[in-house]
Design an enzyme around this catalytic site. Structure first.
Site, PDB file in Angstrom:
ATOM      1  N   TYR A 154       0.818  -1.215   0.000  1.00  0.00           N
ATOM      2  CA  TYR A 154       0.000   0.000   0.000  1.00  0.00           C
ATOM      3  C   TYR A 154       0.849   1.261   0.000  1.00  0.00           C
ATOM      4  O   TYR A 154       1.967   1.261   0.491  1.00  0.00           O
ATOM      5  CB  TYR A 154      -0.909   0.004   1.232  1.00  0.00           C
ATOM      6  CG  TYR A 154      -1.953  -1.082   1.264  1.00  0.00           C
ATOM      7  CD1 TYR A 154      -2.277  -1.826   0.135  1.00  0.00           C
ATOM      8  CD2 TYR A 154      -2.616  -1.373   2.451  1.00  0.00           C
ATOM      9  CE1 TYR A 154      -3.232  -2.826   0.198  1.00  0.00           C
ATOM     10  CE2 TYR A 154      -3.578  -2.368   2.523  1.00  0.00           C
ATOM     11  CZ  TYR A 154      -3.875  -3.100   1.383  1.00  0.00           C
ATOM     12  OH  TYR A 154      -4.821  -4.086   1.455  1.00  0.00           O
ATOM     13  N   SER A 213     -13.260  -5.020   1.298  1.00  0.00           N
ATOM     14  CA  SER A 213     -14.120  -4.485   0.237  1.00  0.00           C
ATOM     15  C   SER A 213     -15.608  -4.711   0.519  1.00  0.00           C
ATOM     16  O   SER A 213     -16.362  -5.112  -0.372  1.00  0.00           O
ATOM     17  CB  SER A 213     -13.740  -5.088  -1.122  1.00  0.00           C
ATOM     18  OG  SER A 213     -14.101  -4.231  -2.176  1.00  0.00           O
ATOM     19  N   LEU A 266     -17.875  -2.626   0.763  1.00  0.00           N
ATOM     20  CA  LEU A 266     -18.671  -1.716  -0.073  1.00  0.00           C
ATOM     21  C   LEU A 266     -18.376  -1.912  -1.556  1.00  0.00           C
ATOM     22  O   LEU A 266     -18.770  -1.090  -2.379  1.00  0.00           O
ATOM     23  CB  LEU A 266     -18.397  -0.258   0.320  1.00  0.00           C
ATOM     24  CG  LEU A 266     -18.904   0.174   1.692  1.00  0.00           C
ATOM     25  CD1 LEU A 266     -18.531   1.629   1.963  1.00  0.00           C
ATOM     26  CD2 LEU A 266     -20.405  -0.024   1.815  1.00  0.00           C
ATOM     27  N   GLY A 270     -16.712   0.855  -3.155  1.00  0.00           N
ATOM     28  CA  GLY A 270     -17.570   2.029  -3.212  1.00  0.00           C
ATOM     29  C   GLY A 270     -18.798   1.881  -4.086  1.00  0.00           C
ATOM     30  O   GLY A 270     -19.714   2.715  -4.025  1.00  0.00           O
ATOM     31  N   LEU A 310     -21.291  -0.149  -3.833  1.00  0.00           N
ATOM     32  CA  LEU A 310     -22.525  -0.379  -3.091  1.00  0.00           C
ATOM     33  C   LEU A 310     -23.063   0.881  -2.415  1.00  0.00           C
ATOM     34  O   LEU A 310     -24.160   0.856  -1.855  1.00  0.00           O
ATOM     35  CB  LEU A 310     -22.319  -1.487  -2.062  1.00  0.00           C
ATOM     36  CG  LEU A 310     -22.377  -2.899  -2.651  1.00  0.00           C
ATOM     37  CD1 LEU A 310     -21.821  -3.933  -1.682  1.00  0.00           C
ATOM     38  CD2 LEU A 310     -23.814  -3.259  -3.039  1.00  0.00           C
ATOM     39  N   THR A 311     -22.329   1.987  -2.494  1.00  0.00           N
ATOM     40  CA  THR A 311     -22.898   3.262  -2.044  1.00  0.00           C
ATOM     41  C   THR A 311     -23.839   3.838  -3.086  1.00  0.00           C
ATOM     42  O   THR A 311     -24.603   4.754  -2.793  1.00  0.00           O
ATOM     43  CB  THR A 311     -21.802   4.301  -1.770  1.00  0.00           C
ATOM     44  OG1 THR A 311     -21.174   4.670  -3.015  1.00  0.00           O
ATOM     45  CG2 THR A 311     -20.755   3.762  -0.801  1.00  0.00           C
ATOM     46  N   GLY A 312     -23.749   3.325  -4.308  1.00  0.00           N
ATOM     47  CA  GLY A 312     -24.568   3.838  -5.398  1.00  0.00           C
ATOM     48  C   GLY A 312     -23.952   5.015  -6.119  1.00  0.00           C
ATOM     49  O   GLY A 312     -24.542   5.525  -7.089  1.00  0.00           O
ATOM     50  N   LYS A 313     -22.757   5.427  -5.726  1.00  0.00           N
ATOM     51  CA  LYS A 313     -22.208   6.660  -6.299  1.00  0.00           C
ATOM     52  C   LYS A 313     -21.781   6.535  -7.758  1.00  0.00           C
ATOM     53  O   LYS A 313     -21.606   7.555  -8.432  1.00  0.00           O
ATOM     54  CB  LYS A 313     -21.041   7.159  -5.452  1.00  0.00           C
ATOM     55  CG  LYS A 313     -19.816   6.251  -5.422  1.00  0.00           C
ATOM     56  CD  LYS A 313     -18.763   6.822  -4.482  1.00  0.00           C
ATOM     57  CE  LYS A 313     -17.533   5.947  -4.380  1.00  0.00           C
ATOM     58  NZ  LYS A 313     -16.541   6.503  -3.423  1.00  0.00           N
TER      59      LYS A 313
END
Length: 349
Positions: A54, A237, A239, A242, A244-247
């Protein structure tokens, strides 16, 4: 609410939410990383997850920056004994920037020893609580690949016993307390457990695999196995990067979002994934929840999850994620989730 769960058979308990740090050093500055770590500690989170790889996306210029930021936070704040530091050694790779001599990486004693020493230096600590193999040395489908596994004898690989013996030496030296796997299969886990039973090295405490509403493949091959063998799931993971936030629905590309910046989200762009995400987002809103809170509450509440690894790039996102701890999924919502899973399956394994 936040609770504390056993980490395998180690005798250690960790918070049911862990702080993922792979944005530190790329999307997040050192000061922003410290702010996230402060909030996490204040809210009772004890498990911090990192990796020598990372931040993401991996590149030579930033490799190791995440661990250095955690290390500077530990130096500034103290309290090393109050947190459980988990980090990882990279698996087999053709990348040449991880090792001092420019060699490619393998899960052998030379590579693991050098990786541990590097992580200890960057983290500014004498020991790592949980040292994980980021991915297997052998060829298996990784990070959403659909390729079939190579047949035995199809290529070079470091034997599990050799890898485990190298880890054993580090445990005996006091540099590593416990070990874990990541992006692993049921066969891989069974091989490590069998080797430990033979006295070759330490027993695996955890497996860190992807797990979310759009990827519940863990339930089929590993959930029962890990529960019966007391090996915990560290779910990453949750989400779906990301999604699954719908963004990202309808092609949206929010400023500063990972897909917008790096376009490395193909694992969650497979056919059928957007339809599944849309359905879960609609269910969350119908239930009076944010999509992120529904997705995170689902993962944290699974009986086989030891800790749910959340990650954020803003403090507002972190607070929303932590708000999922106040969510209790009713039997009706559970039934609706299972019905959607029956319809949409695992579109993003």
């Amino acid at each position: 609410m936040l609770d504390y769960r056993p980490l395998g058979r180690t005798g250690i308990s960790v918070s049911s939410i862990a702080l993922g740090t792979m944005t530190f050093g790329e999307q997040n500055t050192e000061a922003e990383g410290h702010a996230q770590l402060d909030i996490a500690r204040d809210r009772g989170i004890t498990l911090i997850d990192a990796a020598e790889l990372y931040p993401i996306p991996p590149k030579a210029e930033t490799q190791g920056a995440t661990e250095r930021i955690i290390g500077s936070w530990l130096k500034a704040r103290g309290g090393r004994d109050k947190v459980v530091i988990a980090t990882k050694v990279v698996g087999r790779s053709d990348a040449t920037y991880f090792r001092a001599d420019g060699s490619t990486t393998r899960l052998d004693a030379k590579n693991i020893t050098e990786a541990v020493e590097g992580s200890l230096k960057r983290l500014g600590t004498d020991y790592i609580d949980l040292y994980q193999l980021h991915w297997p040395d052998r060829a298996v489908p990784l990070f959403g690949q659909r390729a079939t596994t190579r047949a035995r004898g199809g290529g070079p690989e470091v034997p599990v016993e050799e890898t485990l013996a190298a880890l054993d030496a580090l445990v005996k030296a006091g540099k590593v307390r416990h070990i874990g796997l990541s992006n692993e299969t049921a066969w891989g886990l069974s091989a490590f457990l069998a080797a430990a039973e033979k006295g070759i090295g330490p027993r695996v405490a955890s497996v860190q695999n992807a797990y979310s509403l759009v990827n519940r493949t863990y339930e089929t091959g590993l959930a029962e196995f890990l529960q019966r063998e007391d090996v915990g799931l560290l779910a990453y993971s949750p989400l779906a990067q990301g999604f699954l936030t719908g963004k990202y629905l309808d092609g949206a590309l929010p400023a500063g979002a990972r897909k917008t910046l790096f376009n490395r989200t193909q694992r969650y762009e497979k056919p059928g994934t957007e339809e599944a995400v849309r359905a879960y987002v609609a269910l969350a809103r119908e239930a009076g929840l944010t999509p992120a809170q529904l997705a995170l509450a689902f993962v944290t509440s699974r009986p086989f999850v030891t800790s749910n690894i959340i990650g954020a790039t803003t403090l507002a996102q972190l607070e929303e994620d932590l708000g999922s701890l106040d969510v209790t999924l009713t039997p009706e919502i559970e039934d609706r989730i299972d019905a959607l899973h029956q319809l949409h399956g695992n579109p993003a394994p």
